[in-house]
Scaffold this active site. Structure first.
Site, mmCIF file in Angstrom:
data_model
loop_
_atom_site.group_PDB
_atom_site.id
_atom_site.type_symbol
_atom_site.label_atom_id
_atom_site.label_comp_id
_atom_site.label_asym_id
_atom_site.label_seq_id
_atom_site.Cartn_x
_atom_site.Cartn_y
_atom_site.Cartn_z
ATOM 1 C CG HIS A 59 -1.849 -1.158 1.258
ATOM 2 N ND1 HIS A 59 -2.610 -1.455 2.380
ATOM 3 C CD2 HIS A 59 -2.140 -2.114 0.345
ATOM 4 C CE1 HIS A 59 -3.323 -2.543 2.141
ATOM 5 N NE2 HIS A 59 -3.046 -2.971 0.922
ATOM 6 C CG HIS A 108 -7.442 -3.375 -1.986
ATOM 7 N ND1 HIS A 108 -6.891 -2.385 -1.189
ATOM 8 C CD2 HIS A 108 -6.727 -4.507 -1.714
ATOM 9 C CE1 HIS A 108 -5.908 -2.890 -0.481
ATOM 10 N NE2 HIS A 108 -5.790 -4.175 -0.762
ATOM 11 C CG ASP A 154 -3.040 -5.080 -2.944
ATOM 12 O OD1 ASP A 154 -2.734 -4.123 -2.205
ATOM 13 O OD2 ASP A 154 -3.687 -6.065 -2.550
ATOM 14 C CG HIS A 194 0.537 -9.488 -2.648
ATOM 15 N ND1 HIS A 194 0.429 -8.181 -3.060
ATOM 16 C CD2 HIS A 194 -0.323 -9.625 -1.606
ATOM 17 C CE1 HIS A 194 -0.455 -7.557 -2.303
ATOM 18 N NE2 HIS A 194 -0.927 -8.409 -1.418
#
EC number: 3.5.1.108
Length: 326
Positions: free
Chosen positions: A110, A269, A273, A296
């Site tokens: 973030h 969101h 990311d 991720h």
């Protein structure tokens, strides 16, 4: 949050190559690097540890890059915010020193997204614990801190890497790819599909600029399924999580009293990311990013795959400087 297991499959040349003329493209301008005008500090809770974390964002010289530093560990080595310093991608992106496992900083995505969205190239990030504060679960508070610190122009051009060939990584039905892109503003698009009816299938795309980041991405919060939370707690994770810093979904119900900030907050969101994860390239990526059910782990593998293929990218920083001076 990601939880991928099994082999990740890197693929390249998934679509046609970039034309030769585009390989020789020259930018007309050479944007300068920026750092903070002054240092700024804040205190917040770590999402996974539940600890109070002191965070300081400090100016750094041109060419320094974004570097994290643990202040609570004696003689801890600095941790450059680069894809090759990522040591874990389960639930968050974690930077670390492989020779000293306790020297690590989790949940950097973030803050990295905010630094990217605010076009900050150089900064020293000081933390006195193993992760950054989660604040409200979005990048908005980091953007606020950066705005309060101010932005200072530096005397070197921004490092820009042009993606020349398609690069793709897959895992089961999840995938991410970087494609050649002619616009100076990176393009991002993603789709997700969750069994929880409150999320379901969502997709979103945008051209990434400082304005679009602030208006479309920065305020969107991380999220979790209610049935997953107990297992996370038993694993010693999400100990600082609450309805104040995460969206919690129970099938077709959003449990946060105030609801969502926008109907598609979940996919926004996930793209936020990705902005943070991709900024771990250590430069501006001039590319089109596309993903499906990614997170991720795939984002990090995508950068590793890109930079392992010397024909797939070109550092155009010097080309921009030459063109601007002509």
């Amino acid at each position: 949050m990601d939880n991928l297991s099994g082999e990740l499959t890197p693929c390249s040349k998934s679509v046609e190559f970039l034309p030769t003329t585009m390989r020789q493209m020259r930018q007309k301008t050479a944007p300068a690097q920026h750092t903070l005008h002054q240092a700024i500090s804040a205190v917040g809770i770590g999402l996974h540890t539940g600890r109070s974390i002191n965070l300081t964002l400090a100016p750094a010289p041109a060419g320094h890059g974004i570097v994290f530093q643990r202040t609570d560990l004696p003689q801890a080595a600095p941790l450059p915010a680069r894809y090759d310093y990522v040591v874990e991608t389960h639930l968050s992106t974690v930077l670390g020193e492989k020779a000293r496992p306790e020297n690590r900083v989790a949940t950097v995505e973030h803050l990295m997204a905010a630094l990217c969205g605010c076009a900050i190239d150089n900064a020293l990030v000081l933390v006195d614990g193993p992760e950054t504060p989660v604040f409200d679960g979005s990048a908005a508070d980091f953007v606020f801190l950066l705005d309060c610190a101010g932005r200072k122009t530096q005397d070197l051009p921004r490092k820009v890497v042009q993606v020349l060939e398609p690069v793709r990584v897959e895992h089961q039905d999840a995938w991410v790819e970087l494609l050649p892109h002619s616009s100076p503003s990176p393009h991002l698009s993603m789709s997700i599909d969750f069994p929880a009816r409150a999320i379901g299938a969502q997709s979103y795309a945008l051209d990434l600029t400082p304005t679009s980041f602030r208006n479309e991405l920065a305020r969107n919060r991380t999220f979790a399924m209610r049935q997953e939370i107990e297992a996370l707690h038993q694993a010693g994770l999400a100990l600082g999580g609450s309805l104040d810093n995460a969206i919690v979904v129970d099938n077709d119900v959003v449990l946060n009293p105030a609801g969502l900030r926008c109907p598609d907050e979940f996919i926004r969101h996930k793209i936020m990311d990705a902005v943070g994860d991709l900024y771990l390239a250590g430069c501006v990526l001039n590319a089109s990013f596309r993903g499906n059910r990614s997170g991720h782990t795939l984002n990090n593998m995508l950068l590793k795959t890109l930079f392992a293929q010397s024909t797939a990218w070109q550092d155009t920083t010097d080309l921009q400087s030459t063109s601007a001076a002509a």
